[in-house]
Scaffold this active site. Sequence first.
Site, mmCIF file in Angstrom:
data_model
loop_
_atom_site.group_PDB
_atom_site.id
_atom_site.type_symbol
_atom_site.label_atom_id
_atom_site.label_comp_id
_atom_site.label_asym_id
_atom_site.label_seq_id
_atom_site.Cartn_x
_atom_site.Cartn_y
_atom_site.Cartn_z
ATOM 1 N N ASP A 161 6.248 53.223 53.434
ATOM 2 C CA ASP A 161 5.492 52.036 52.999
ATOM 3 C C ASP A 161 4.650 52.269 51.738
ATOM 4 O O ASP A 161 4.586 51.392 50.875
ATOM 5 C CB ASP A 161 4.660 51.431 54.148
ATOM 6 C CG ASP A 161 3.745 52.422 54.835
ATOM 7 O OD1 ASP A 161 3.637 53.577 54.377
ATOM 8 O OD2 ASP A 161 3.130 52.029 55.848
ATOM 9 N N GLY A 174 -6.053 56.452 55.808
ATOM 10 C CA GLY A 174 -5.537 57.676 55.185
ATOM 11 C C GLY A 174 -5.359 57.422 53.697
ATOM 12 O O GLY A 174 -5.831 56.406 53.181
#
Length: 312
Positions: free
Chosen positions: A108, A136
């Site tokens: 992604d 993250g």
Amino acid sequence: MYQHIAVDIGGTQLRAASYLPDSTQPVKIKRIHTQDPRSSPLERLQMLISEVWPEEDRVAGIAVAAPGPTDPYRGVVLEAPNIPGWDGLPLKTHLENHFKVPVAIGNDANLAALGEWKFGAGRGHHHLIYLTISTGIGGGVITDDRLLLGGHGLAAELGHVTVMPDGPMCGCGVKGHLESFASGTAIARFTEAEIARGVPSSLPAGQTLTARLVAEAARSGDLLATSVIMRAGTFLGIAIANYLHIFNPTLVILGGGVTLSGNLLLDPLRTSLQNHVMNPGYLDDLKIELAVLGDNVGLMGALALAHTQFPD
Ligand SMILES: [Zn+2]
């Protein structure tokens, strides 16, 4: 006439949309929860894709943005931490067998870079770095008008470059990566630890914080919160200087919730970048811009992949 189908797989939501070849406005768009006791995530995904399937046009291909490390050559989801049972899932084969059309899969964050390049902040650039800073840190690299994939499709894990040996433990289990200093999670945890250590702050002790709360406190003048965001910006600058030396991009695109900190983050980032770059030539005409696709970036990234893989 034909259409493309773009799919965005998240830990909480699955989204699918169909598009005419020259449009980024979906013909049909649907979303559902990824997990539900009544059916498996794969069954739910197949159902969702069927719901956006065109009534008359044929489908040139389905492109999928998958979370976590992905093998785009074999179409395998290598790791999906938020979807039980998906580690090692041959998603491309499953979907091709079910729908009888070609399927392409990408990580992604890599596809977000492709989407921003084709449809967003990166239009017109030939070399760019995309960094998404949220829970993250993920990223993607466009170099010479191509998405960099690497030998096993694992290239551009830009959050997992070492910025301090023996630094804090990263989400991936290795110490000292950029993500362990500059992700939203890292900003929240470090602030909590500093408060527990007795550093004065307007933020409450003994509570779970978020990067958003830390950013709000920093904007209100909280010195601890300001210093934690400065620290994140400084380490981002170190990492980006490294990326400039390797890829020499003309644009760095920053996405993700942590960028809402604005200049609190960007000013120390720029200073750090200047301090760590080996030659001012890397900064000539370098633009640092915020991502523009927002919540749609997953679908737009998958659509960009569909355009490259299934031009028809
Ligand atoms: Zn890591």
